[in-house]
Design a protein around this motif. Structure first.
Motif, PDB file in Angstrom:
ATOM      1  N   THR A   1      -2.553  -2.551   0.981  1.00  0.00           N
ATOM      2  CA  THR A   1      -2.025  -3.892   1.220  1.00  0.00           C
ATOM      3  C   THR A   1      -0.770  -4.229   0.427  1.00  0.00           C
ATOM      4  O   THR A   1       0.234  -4.644   1.011  1.00  0.00           O
ATOM      5  N   PRO A   2      -0.759  -4.106  -0.918  1.00  0.00           N
ATOM      6  CA  PRO A   2       0.426  -4.561  -1.660  1.00  0.00           C
ATOM      7  C   PRO A   2       1.644  -3.672  -1.515  1.00  0.00           C
ATOM      8  O   PRO A   2       2.763  -4.096  -1.842  1.00  0.00           O
ATOM      9  N   GLN A   3       1.474  -2.438  -1.038  1.00  0.00           N
ATOM     10  CA  GLN A   3       2.612  -1.531  -0.938  1.00  0.00           C
ATOM     11  C   GLN A   3       3.625  -1.979   0.117  1.00  0.00           C
ATOM     12  O   GLN A   3       4.807  -1.645   0.027  1.00  0.00           O
ATOM     13  N   THR A   4       3.142  -2.711   1.092  1.00  0.00           N
ATOM     14  CA  THR A   4       4.042  -3.157   2.159  1.00  0.00           C
ATOM     15  C   THR A   4       3.422  -4.360   2.850  1.00  0.00           C
ATOM     16  O   THR A   4       2.351  -4.816   2.486  1.00  0.00           O
ATOM     17  N   GLY A   5       4.097  -4.884   3.838  1.00  0.00           N
ATOM     18  CA  GLY A   5       3.642  -6.041   4.594  1.00  0.00           C
ATOM     19  C   GLY A   5       4.638  -6.277   5.709  1.00  0.00           C
ATOM     20  O   GLY A   5       5.743  -5.703   5.716  1.00  0.00           O
ATOM     21  N   VAL A   6       4.269  -7.101   6.647  1.00  0.00           N
ATOM     22  CA  VAL A   6       5.146  -7.303   7.792  1.00  0.00           C
ATOM     23  C   VAL A   6       6.493  -7.869   7.354  1.00  0.00           C
ATOM     24  O   VAL A   6       7.542  -7.519   7.920  1.00  0.00           O
ATOM     25  N   ASP A   7       6.496  -8.724   6.323  1.00  0.00           N
ATOM     26  CA  ASP A   7       7.765  -9.283   5.846  1.00  0.00           C
ATOM     27  C   ASP A   7       8.629  -8.213   5.199  1.00  0.00           C
ATOM     28  O   ASP A   7       9.839  -8.131   5.438  1.00  0.00           O
ATOM     29  N   SER A   8       8.021  -7.369   4.374  1.00  0.00           N
ATOM     30  CA  SER A   8       8.796  -6.340   3.674  1.00  0.00           C
ATOM     31  C   SER A   8       9.245  -5.221   4.613  1.00  0.00           C
ATOM     32  O   SER A   8      10.265  -4.563   4.360  1.00  0.00           O
ATOM     33  N   ILE A   9       8.499  -4.986   5.694  1.00  0.00           N
ATOM     34  CA  ILE A   9       8.914  -3.963   6.664  1.00  0.00           C
ATOM     35  C   ILE A   9      10.234  -4.373   7.323  1.00  0.00           C
ATOM     36  O   ILE A   9      11.166  -3.570   7.442  1.00  0.00           O
TER      37      ILE A   9
ATOM     38  N   SER B   1      -7.512   0.205   5.662  1.00  0.00           N
ATOM     39  CA  SER B   1      -6.103   0.531   5.441  1.00  0.00           C
ATOM     40  C   SER B   1      -5.235  -0.009   6.561  1.00  0.00           C
ATOM     41  O   SER B   1      -4.141  -0.546   6.329  1.00  0.00           O
ATOM     42  N   LEU B   2      -5.729   0.109   7.795  1.00  0.00           N
ATOM     43  CA  LEU B   2      -4.999  -0.411   8.949  1.00  0.00           C
ATOM     44  C   LEU B   2      -4.862  -1.926   8.861  1.00  0.00           C
ATOM     45  O   LEU B   2      -3.827  -2.493   9.222  1.00  0.00           O
ATOM     46  N   LEU B   3      -5.889  -2.586   8.363  1.00  0.00           N
ATOM     47  CA  LEU B   3      -5.859  -4.030   8.187  1.00  0.00           C
ATOM     48  C   LEU B   3      -4.902  -4.443   7.073  1.00  0.00           C
ATOM     49  O   LEU B   3      -4.190  -5.446   7.172  1.00  0.00           O
ATOM     50  N   GLY B   4      -4.854  -3.649   6.018  1.00  0.00           N
ATOM     51  CA  GLY B   4      -4.071  -4.022   4.849  1.00  0.00           C
ATOM     52  C   GLY B   4      -2.575  -3.861   4.998  1.00  0.00           C
ATOM     53  O   GLY B   4      -1.809  -4.626   4.405  1.00  0.00           O
ATOM     54  N   VAL B   5      -2.127  -2.878   5.771  1.00  0.00           N
ATOM     55  CA  VAL B   5      -0.695  -2.568   5.860  1.00  0.00           C
ATOM     56  C   VAL B   5       0.155  -3.767   6.279  1.00  0.00           C
ATOM     57  O   VAL B   5       1.177  -4.055   5.650  1.00  0.00           O
ATOM     58  N   PRO B   6      -0.196  -4.523   7.343  1.00  0.00           N
ATOM     59  CA  PRO B   6       0.695  -5.615   7.756  1.00  0.00           C
ATOM     60  C   PRO B   6       0.551  -6.901   6.933  1.00  0.00           C
ATOM     61  O   PRO B   6       1.401  -7.781   7.020  1.00  0.00           O
ATOM     62  N   LEU B   7      -0.519  -7.027   6.145  1.00  0.00           N
ATOM     63  CA  LEU B   7      -0.751  -8.286   5.439  1.00  0.00           C
ATOM     64  C   LEU B   7       0.239  -8.465   4.289  1.00  0.00           C
ATOM     65  O   LEU B   7       0.397  -7.572   3.457  1.00  0.00           O
ATOM     66  N   PRO B   8       0.885  -9.619   4.202  1.00  0.00           N
ATOM     67  CA  PRO B   8       1.896  -9.855   3.167  1.00  0.00           C
ATOM     68  C   PRO B   8       1.284 -10.357   1.863  1.00  0.00           C
ATOM     69  O   PRO B   8       1.522 -11.470   1.424  1.00  0.00           O
ATOM     70  N   LEU B   9       0.447  -9.502   1.231  1.00  0.00           N
ATOM     71  CA  LEU B   9      -0.188  -9.865  -0.034  1.00  0.00           C
ATOM     72  C   LEU B   9       0.371  -9.015  -1.160  1.00  0.00           C
ATOM     73  O   LEU B   9       0.523  -7.800  -1.016  1.00  0.00           O
ATOM     74  N   CYS B  10       0.642  -9.643  -2.304  1.00  0.00           N
ATOM     75  CA  CYS B  10       1.111  -8.900  -3.468  1.00  0.00           C
ATOM     76  C   CYS B  10      -0.086  -8.288  -4.191  1.00  0.00           C
ATOM     77  O   CYS B  10      -1.233  -8.511  -3.839  1.00  0.00           O
ATOM     78  N   SER B  11       0.180  -7.522  -5.261  1.00  0.00           N
ATOM     79  CA  SER B  11      -0.891  -6.814  -5.952  1.00  0.00           C
ATOM     80  C   SER B  11      -1.850  -7.755  -6.657  1.00  0.00           C
ATOM     81  O   SER B  11      -2.990  -7.388  -6.940  1.00  0.00           O
TER      82      SER B  11
END
Length: 442
Positions: A95-103, A58-68
């Motif tokens: 991962t898809p809920q957010t990403g560094v770009d969307s933050i 989960s920690l790895l997935g949060v910043p990654l800018p990947l869509c669903s």
């Protein structure tokens, strides 16, 4: 009619100018993260069906800018390489809920409370889904040697391997370790951010802006007043609308911003931003086939339950006025309320538009350079929707014996293959295992 057109494009320009600087900043950050993120030995943090692996995923997935859709081949590759089902589901959810770009984009349009709340909810729901998977599903995945498309720098333990193929032309597979070149890395970061990633999200980003502007112009300010006092019903209505919808994490932001300005509660807006990017019909279908029905139900239950819970909690604990007070720059178009000077917004918008257009042609040119049509066999593969899908097909098929080069194209749903030995039944098996639909030779 002319007044409506003028009002529409004026509102569209305003929304775009507000968001463009932060989106550009997020793209740059995402490119650097892609190139410099430490990738060695990542499987050891995800392989065990325990709580630690779930938290790591989960920690790895949060910043990654990947869509669903883009997260699916990455997550499946984790799973095939030995990651536990719990860690895989945790990664799929967060991962898809957010990403560094969307933050960064969320901060620009909705203020810092939502910018903090979004990754927090994504992180928490990812852990919840992974923990439930570990608890309810006891079987262990069987490792298979499939290379992770997102983290291709991970070294697989292949002693004395001298294989050279299209998959390792960029020295990313670990077969050999070239000297580090800073300039080359920055070029790769720019290519990922402004070609691959931007091309992936541009379609849905544009749709999000167009939809947000239409909502802003058409809906009266008191449209959602009918839901006031019915918070749970409001949240369920927004959830039902967002589950089948495909919208990327960044594309959901302008829609949520306009909904907030029209009277939707902050909790309902949060539900839309979490459930919309994380679920869609295509994702649900692929996950049910590759991970099993139990994992799919836990995946959907974690996203829906987490979104509703945090949406209700947000409405209960934090007054709506608090969120709106952090969106002052959206409430008034005056210079005093703008976070950045107007010229920065306009310049950033121009850069973003040029990048989207130029990136499309650059992507076409890069693929055309790799193709010599007379020497390639072509198959049709459906289900590729982003560059990560293409990378998944390219890297996994390139590992086959006798295959020299693979070029997948999501726009034409075609995969061109060159080699001395092309085993179509094996290609069909690999493509199907990755969650795509093999339609045979063209």
């Amino acid at each position: 009619m002319m007044d409506f057109v003028i009002k529409y494009f004026s509102e569209l320009a305003y929304l775009f100018n507000e968001m463009a600087p932060w989106l550009l900043f997020g793209l740059v950050f995402a490119g650097l993260l892609k190139v410099y993120f430490p990738q060695k030995h990542i499987d050891k943090y995800l392989g065990k069906p325990d709580f630690r692996s779930t938290v790591n995923a989960s920690l790895l997935g949060v910043p990654l800018p990947l869509c669903s859709c883009g997260v699916i081949p990455t997550a499946i590759s984790f799973y095939k390489n030995g990651a536990s089902k719990g860690a895989t589901n945790s990664f799929l959810i967060s991962t898809p809920q957010t990403g560094v770009d969307s933050i960064f984009a969320t901060y620009s349009m909705l203020g810092w409370p939502f910018a903090i709340l979004r990754p927090l909810v994504a992180f928490t729901t990812g852990i919840m889904g992974g923990a439930l998977t570990n608890l309810l599903i006891k079987e262990k995945p069987t490792p298979k040697p499939i290379v992770n498309p997102m983290f291709a720098g991970l070294k697989m333990d292949i002693p004395n391997s001298k294989k050279t193929s299209a998959a390792c032309d960029d020295n990313s597979c670990g077969c050999h370790t070239p000297p580090k070149e800073e300039g080359h890395s920055l070029i790769k970061a720019a290519n990922y951010a402004f070609v691959e990633l931007l091309q992936d999200i541009s379609k849905w980003l544009i749709i999000g802006f167009l939809a947000a502007t239409l909502i802003s112009v058409l809906l009266p300010d008191d449209f959602f007043s009918m839901f006031q006092g019915y918070g749970f019903i409001e949240i369920l209505v927004v959830l039902a609308a967002s589950i089948p919808l495909y919208v990327c994490a960044t594309g959901s932001i302008p829609i949520a911003a306009v909904l907030l300005m029209k009277g939707v509660s902050p909790g309902a807006a949060l539900v839309f931003m979490m459930a919309g990017p994380a679920t869609n019909v295509a994702t649900i279908t692929v996950l049910g086939k590759t991970m099993g029905k139990k994992s799919l139900f836990i995946y959907l239950g974690s996203i829906m339950g987490g979104a509703v819970f945090f949406g209700m909690l947000t409405n209960l604990l934090i007054p709506a006025d608090f969120f709106l007070s952090k969106m002052n720059h959206l409430m008034a178009h005056g210079e005093a309320h703008q976070m950045l000077p107007k010229w920065i917004g306009i310049t950033s918008s121009l850069v973003l538009v040029v990048s989207i257009i130029a990136g499309y042609f650059i992507e076409r040119i890069q693929k055309n350079k790799k193709m010599t049509l007379e020497t390639f066999k072509t198959i049709r593969v459906e289900g590729m929707t982003c560059s990560h899908c293409e990378a998944s097909i390219n890297r996994n098929l390139s590992k086959m014996e006798g295959i020299e080069e693979v070029v997948a194209d999501k726009n034409t749903s075609q995969v061109k293959i060159r080699g001395s030995k092309i085993n179509f039944p094996e290609i069909e098996r690999i493509v199907t295992d990755l969650g795509y639909q093999y339609k045979g030779e063209v």
